[in-house]
Design a protein around this motif. Structure first.
Motif, PDB file in Angstrom:
ATOM      1  N   ILE A 126       0.840  -1.206   0.000  1.00  0.00           N
ATOM      2  CA  ILE A 126       0.000   0.000   0.000  1.00  0.00           C
ATOM      3  C   ILE A 126       0.874   1.254   0.000  1.00  0.00           C
ATOM      4  CG2 ILE A 126      -1.679   1.313   1.349  1.00  0.00           C
ATOM      5  CD1 ILE A 126      -2.842  -1.373   2.282  1.00  0.00           C
ATOM      6  N   ILE A 127       1.937   1.247   0.813  1.00  0.00           N
ATOM      7  CA  ILE A 127       2.849   2.402   0.852  1.00  0.00           C
ATOM      8  C   ILE A 127       3.444   2.653  -0.526  1.00  0.00           C
ATOM      9  CG2 ILE A 127       5.052   3.246   1.763  1.00  0.00           C
ATOM     10  CD1 ILE A 127       4.400   1.767   4.374  1.00  0.00           C
ATOM     11  N   TYR A 128       3.890   1.596  -1.142  1.00  0.00           N
ATOM     12  CA  TYR A 128       4.485   1.721  -2.489  1.00  0.00           C
ATOM     13  C   TYR A 128       3.459   2.276  -3.482  1.00  0.00           C
ATOM     14  CZ  TYR A 128       6.257   0.329  -7.072  1.00  0.00           C
ATOM     15  OH  TYR A 128       6.664   0.340  -8.378  1.00  0.00           O
ATOM     16  N   ALA A 129       2.255   1.674  -3.515  1.00  0.00           N
ATOM     17  CA  ALA A 129       1.232   2.065  -4.487  1.00  0.00           C
ATOM     18  C   ALA A 129       0.796   3.511  -4.282  1.00  0.00           C
ATOM     19  CB  ALA A 129       0.032   1.121  -4.384  1.00  0.00           C
ATOM     20  N   ILE A 130       0.583   3.910  -3.021  1.00  0.00           N
ATOM     21  CA  ILE A 130       0.134   5.281  -2.736  1.00  0.00           C
ATOM     22  C   ILE A 130       1.205   6.291  -3.147  1.00  0.00           C
ATOM     23  CG2 ILE A 130      -0.369   6.895  -0.873  1.00  0.00           C
ATOM     24  CD1 ILE A 130      -1.904   4.685   0.533  1.00  0.00           C
ATOM     25  N   THR A 131       2.461   5.978  -2.864  1.00  0.00           N
ATOM     26  CA  THR A 131       3.556   6.899  -3.210  1.00  0.00           C
ATOM     27  C   THR A 131       3.626   7.114  -4.722  1.00  0.00           C
ATOM     28  OG1 THR A 131       4.827   6.125  -1.298  1.00  0.00           O
ATOM     29  CG2 THR A 131       6.013   7.360  -2.990  1.00  0.00           C
ATOM     30  N   ILE A 132       3.614   6.026  -5.481  1.00  0.00           N
ATOM     31  CA  ILE A 132       3.675   6.133  -6.940  1.00  0.00           C
ATOM     32  C   ILE A 132       2.446   6.863  -7.470  1.00  0.00           C
ATOM     33  CG2 ILE A 132       3.760   4.840  -9.098  1.00  0.00           C
ATOM     34  CD1 ILE A 132       6.348   4.762  -7.500  1.00  0.00           C
ATOM     35  N   PHE A 133       1.282   6.581  -6.895  1.00  0.00           N
ATOM     36  CA  PHE A 133       0.039   7.224  -7.341  1.00  0.00           C
ATOM     37  C   PHE A 133       0.088   8.732  -7.101  1.00  0.00           C
ATOM     38  CE2 PHE A 133      -4.360   8.632  -6.508  1.00  0.00           C
ATOM     39  CZ  PHE A 133      -4.934   8.318  -7.728  1.00  0.00           C
ATOM     40  N   ILE A 134       0.594   9.139  -5.938  1.00  0.00           N
ATOM     41  CA  ILE A 134       0.692  10.576  -5.628  1.00  0.00           C
ATOM     42  C   ILE A 134       1.615  11.277  -6.622  1.00  0.00           C
ATOM     43  CG2 ILE A 134       1.581  12.241  -3.945  1.00  0.00           C
ATOM     44  CD1 ILE A 134       0.573  10.380  -1.734  1.00  0.00           C
ATOM     45  N   VAL A 135       2.766  10.656  -6.893  1.00  0.00           N
ATOM     46  CA  VAL A 135       3.705  11.245  -7.863  1.00  0.00           C
ATOM     47  C   VAL A 135       3.058  11.322  -9.240  1.00  0.00           C
ATOM     48  CG1 VAL A 135       5.907  10.916  -9.043  1.00  0.00           C
ATOM     49  CG2 VAL A 135       5.741  10.490  -6.589  1.00  0.00           C
ATOM     50  N   TYR A 136       2.354  10.274  -9.618  1.00  0.00           N
ATOM     51  CA  TYR A 136       1.671  10.214 -10.923  1.00  0.00           C
ATOM     52  C   TYR A 136       0.664  11.353 -11.052  1.00  0.00           C
ATOM     53  CZ  TYR A 136      -1.183   8.187 -14.703  1.00  0.00           C
ATOM     54  OH  TYR A 136      -1.876   7.979 -15.872  1.00  0.00           O
ATOM     55  N   VAL A 137      -0.193  11.510 -10.037  1.00  0.00           N
ATOM     56  CA  VAL A 137      -1.245  12.537 -10.081  1.00  0.00           C
ATOM     57  C   VAL A 137      -0.645  13.943 -10.035  1.00  0.00           C
ATOM     58  CG1 VAL A 137      -3.226  13.500  -8.861  1.00  0.00           C
ATOM     59  CG2 VAL A 137      -3.004  11.026  -9.115  1.00  0.00           C
ATOM     60  N   LEU A 138       0.324  14.171  -9.137  1.00  0.00           N
ATOM     61  CA  LEU A 138       0.935  15.502  -9.028  1.00  0.00           C
ATOM     62  C   LEU A 138       1.644  15.897 -10.322  1.00  0.00           C
ATOM     63  CD1 LEU A 138       2.437  15.580  -5.406  1.00  0.00           C
ATOM     64  CD2 LEU A 138       0.499  16.890  -6.278  1.00  0.00           C
ATOM     65  N   SER A 139       2.381  14.960 -10.903  1.00  0.00           N
ATOM     66  CA  SER A 139       3.108  15.256 -12.141  1.00  0.00           C
ATOM     67  C   SER A 139       2.140  15.571 -13.279  1.00  0.00           C
ATOM     68  CB  SER A 139       3.998  14.068 -12.534  1.00  0.00           C
ATOM     69  OG  SER A 139       4.933  13.783 -11.521  1.00  0.00           O
ATOM     70  N   GLY A 140       1.087  14.743 -13.402  1.00  0.00           N
ATOM     71  CA  GLY A 140       0.097  14.993 -14.444  1.00  0.00           C
ATOM     72  C   GLY A 140      -0.637  16.301 -14.245  1.00  0.00           C
ATOM     73  N   THR A 141      -0.979  16.614 -13.000  1.00  0.00           N
ATOM     74  CA  THR A 141      -1.688  17.863 -12.701  1.00  0.00           C
ATOM     75  C   THR A 141      -0.836  19.077 -13.045  1.00  0.00           C
ATOM     76  OG1 THR A 141      -2.909  16.764 -10.910  1.00  0.00           O
ATOM     77  CG2 THR A 141      -2.877  19.166 -10.908  1.00  0.00           C
ATOM     78  N   ILE A 142       0.439  19.024 -12.675  1.00  0.00           N
ATOM     79  CA  ILE A 142       1.345  20.145 -12.965  1.00  0.00           C
ATOM     80  C   ILE A 142       1.495  20.334 -14.477  1.00  0.00           C
ATOM     81  CG2 ILE A 142       3.733  20.951 -12.786  1.00  0.00           C
ATOM     82  CD1 ILE A 142       3.828  19.575 -10.020  1.00  0.00           C
ATOM     83  N   LEU A 143       1.689  19.235 -15.203  1.00  0.00           N
ATOM     84  CA  LEU A 143       1.805  19.327 -16.659  1.00  0.00           C
ATOM     85  C   LEU A 143       0.518  19.856 -17.280  1.00  0.00           C
ATOM     86  CD1 LEU A 143       3.698  16.010 -17.504  1.00  0.00           C
ATOM     87  CD2 LEU A 143       4.578  18.330 -17.733  1.00  0.00           C
ATOM     88  N   ASN A 144      -0.616  19.440 -16.721  1.00  0.00           N
ATOM     89  CA  ASN A 144      -1.910  19.908 -17.225  1.00  0.00           C
ATOM     90  C   ASN A 144      -2.065  21.416 -17.041  1.00  0.00           C
ATOM     91  OD1 ASN A 144      -4.531  19.710 -18.307  1.00  0.00           O
ATOM     92  ND2 ASN A 144      -5.438  19.403 -16.290  1.00  0.00           N
ATOM     93  N   LYS A 145      -1.456  21.947 -15.985  1.00  0.00           N
ATOM     94  CA  LYS A 145      -1.548  23.382 -15.712  1.00  0.00           C
ATOM     95  C   LYS A 145      -0.605  24.196 -16.599  1.00  0.00           C
ATOM     96  CE  LYS A 145      -4.497  23.084 -12.249  1.00  0.00           C
ATOM     97  NZ  LYS A 145      -5.875  23.646 -12.367  1.00  0.00           N
ATOM     98  N   ILE A 146       0.592  23.669 -16.854  1.00  0.00           N
ATOM     99  CA  ILE A 146       1.593  24.487 -17.538  1.00  0.00           C
ATOM    100  C   ILE A 146       1.573  24.321 -19.065  1.00  0.00           C
ATOM    101  CG2 ILE A 146       3.107  24.472 -15.530  1.00  0.00           C
ATOM    102  CD1 ILE A 146       4.826  22.390 -16.872  1.00  0.00           C
TER     103      ILE A 146
END
Length: 617
Positions: A435-455
């Protein structure tokens, strides 16, 4: 442009009539073509494989197959090829899917509007019945003004009737209301088919006929859609009482309340099958018993009769990172069973029709990071092979979507071989660490996509995807896909593993490896809290990500260190093969930016995770 003409591509005998097979993707046209001509055509859903026009003879006819398209226009290469073939046809056999009449009849009506004699083969009637759909064939034929023949192509039902009815093709009932405008355009064009395309604003046909730009596309499309909707209302009846279980299940898969638990259940089954059964039981036999305990002593004994292991050549062949020892053991004993297991599971999902439903289910989530549900297909393919998934990002509708998808694939999607090793290392630690592994990767995935979507400028395109009927996977198809993809993995991974093994051996033999480990010790030990030997795994990860992940299995680490190292190496740079494809698919600047960003994000995330875990230690 020499459009609407295929005579330069196909040899048409004098007096022969051109019969064009047309239809949406995946309606079974290839079965009709094979039935007409007896010629086998390999048809794939991947872009580009059906772009060539295939032809064959049937009696006094030349049968011409076309790529699956949703309309006759010039929006992409497939539609251009189909447009030229259809516009030059003597008659069209339009194959439609009985389950998706509302979608398929738009192309049917467009062909009819073009004034081309047409026969409609309404395929997959058995699937329509299973889905609780009753279709009035006679009424549909009356509404369209052309013969309509029900078929079940995989079983051969109705195919002979279609072949024997070619002479009955009719010019159907047009949906175009702008009749005066069409008459004026027809006077200036080669024929009615081209006149309709000019009316719809096709730039190639306008240029060919040397007429002024005319664009009634919106009005024509609205009238055509209204006509199709009216036909559907009159000929299709949905009987919910007879709706099959598969149809009801398919609908439940699309609703978040029921679809998300189903998706989580599918992922849990994937974990149990690949992570527990394959990674622990099967790999325990193949890696430990077969290769480490049996094969490696055997091959070392043979080689040492000629070359000492301590020599330079001996180290390359049978040393710690030898191409005959570690490379073979990692490739065949560790990675191959994991890859086969993953592809077997993925092929079941694909053949059952569940993958497109996952796309529809996650569309809203992906829209929030600048993508749409279609992007889930390259993402899921990325769990098989990031290299192949990067190529399939071509299916996305805009440049910004392709940039976001390629970045996320290279950053946060582990390939099948890597995820197999990762799950194999995490499984003994327990569900908490998974769960720790999956949540960490998911957070990075969402944050990276969100930032790219904004810029990045622009917006996401809407999701347009077929939902094929759910069906029990065909064992032959599943095994064939698994076999082909596994063989492809061996062909791709084998040479790269050999190169990587030689490179690591050279670094180790020359002492450079230790120097690198010491140089990056502030990062690996000070920032990430890992043994300094993990630097070797990161170097191996540059060659192949799964190669690097496999390198971690030989290190002695605590549970927290294992999770930190796995998160870091997952986010680490894409492998060489994926980078080469990125350079081809994107610009050099974009590819290098993705590569460097992966380094930075991986080490920052790993360091933060190490400190968070230390707080709860």
């Amino acid at each position: 442009m020499d459009c609407c003409n295929i005579s330069h591509q196909i040899d048409i005998p004098e007096g022969a009539r051109k019969v064009v097979l047309a239809g949406n993707p995946n309606v079974g046209k290839s079965i009709f073509f094979n039935s007409f001509t007896g010629v086998y055509v390999d048809v794939s859903n991947f872009p580009g494989t059906t772009l060539d026009i295939s032809s064959g003879k049937f009696r006094d006819y030349v049968i011409i197959d076309t790529p699956g398209v949703y309309g006759v226009s010039s929006f992409n290469d497939e539609e251009i090829v189909a447009r030229d073939a259809i516009a030059s046809a003597d008659l069209v056999v339009n194959v439609i899917d009985a389950v998706h009449l509302e979608r398929d009849l738009f192309l049917t009506q467009q062909i009819i509007d073009m004034g081309i004699p047409t026969i409609v083969a309404i395929n997959m009637m058995d699937e329509a019945k299973k889905n609780g759909l009753q279709i009035n064939i006679d009424r549909l034929s009356e509404e369209l003004g052309v013969p309509v023949i029900p078929t079940i192509a995989p079983k051969g039902e109705g195919l002979d009737k279609v072949k024997n009815s070619l002479h009955l093709a009719e010019i159907g009932n047009s949906s175009i209301k702008l009749t005066k405008e069409l008459e004026e355009i027809t006077k200036k064009s080669t024929n009615k088919a081209e006149a309709v395309l000019i009316m719809e604003g096709d730039p190639h046909v306008i240029a060919k006929n040397n007429v002024e730009v005319i664009d009634y596309r919106e009005q024509v499309y609205l009238d055509r859609r209204e006509r199709v909707n009216n036909i559907i209302d009159r000929v299709v009846t949905e009987t919910t009482d007879s709706t099959s279980f598969s149809t009801k299940l398919g609908r439940l898969m699309l609703k978040p309340l029921t679809g998300i638990p189903m998706l989580l259940g599918a992922l849990y089954l994937l974990y149990e099958f690949v992570g527990v059964f394959i990674a622990q039981t099967v790999v325990g036999i193949t890696e430990e018993t077969i290769f480490i305990e049996t094969y490696e002593p055997f091959i070392r004994g043979i080689v040492e009769n000629f070359i000492p292991e301590s020599s330079f050549i001996g180290q390359i062949l049978i040393g710690e990172f030898g191409i005959l020892t570690m490379s073979v053991t990692y490739t065949l004993g560790l990675l191959l069973p994991l890859v086969v297991g993953f592809y077997l599971f993925l092929s079941v999902l694909e053949d059952s029709g569940y993958l497109p439903r996952i796309a529809a289910l996650v569309d809203r989530l992906l829209t929030s990071i600048g993508l749409n549900g279609r992007a889930v297909i390259p993402m899921i393919l990325g769990f098989g092979c990031v290299t192949m998934a990067t190529i399939t990002t071509r299916m996305l509708g805009s440049k910004r979507e392709r940039i976001i998808a390629v970045f996320l694939l290279g950053l946060a999607i582990p390939c099948s071989a890597q995820i197999g090793v990762i799950v194999g290392l995490i499984a003994p630690l327990g569900v908490k660490y998974l769960i720790i592994y999956a949540i960490t990767i998911f957070i990075v995935y969402v944050l990276s996509g969100t930032i790219l979507n904004k810029i990045l400028p622009g917006e996401s395109t809407d999701l347009l995807i077929d939902l094929p009927p759910l069906r029990i996977p065909r064992i032959g198809n599943v095994l064939r896909k698994t076999y082909m993809k596994s063989i492809s993995f061996i062909k791709e991974a084998g040479p790269i593993f050999i190169i990587g093994a030689i490179a690591i051996t050279l670094l180790q033999y020359s002492g450079i490896l230790v120097a690198i480990q010491n140089a990056v010790e502030p990062i690996t030990v000070g920032w990430l809290g890992l043994p300094k030997e993990t630097a070797t795994a990161f170097i191996m990860g540059i060659v192949r990500r799964d190669f690097g992940a496999a390198g971690l299995s030989s290190l002695t680490m605590t549970a927290d260190q294992t999770i930190v190292s796995l998160v870091t190496i997952t986010l680490f740079v894409p492998c060489i093969a994926a980078m080469i494809i990125m350079l081809k698919e994107r610009s050099k600047t974009e590819a290098v930016t993705i590569w460097i960003s992966s380094w930075v994000i991986a080490f920052i995330t790993g360091g933060i995770l190490y400190r968070v875990l230390s707080l709860f230690a």
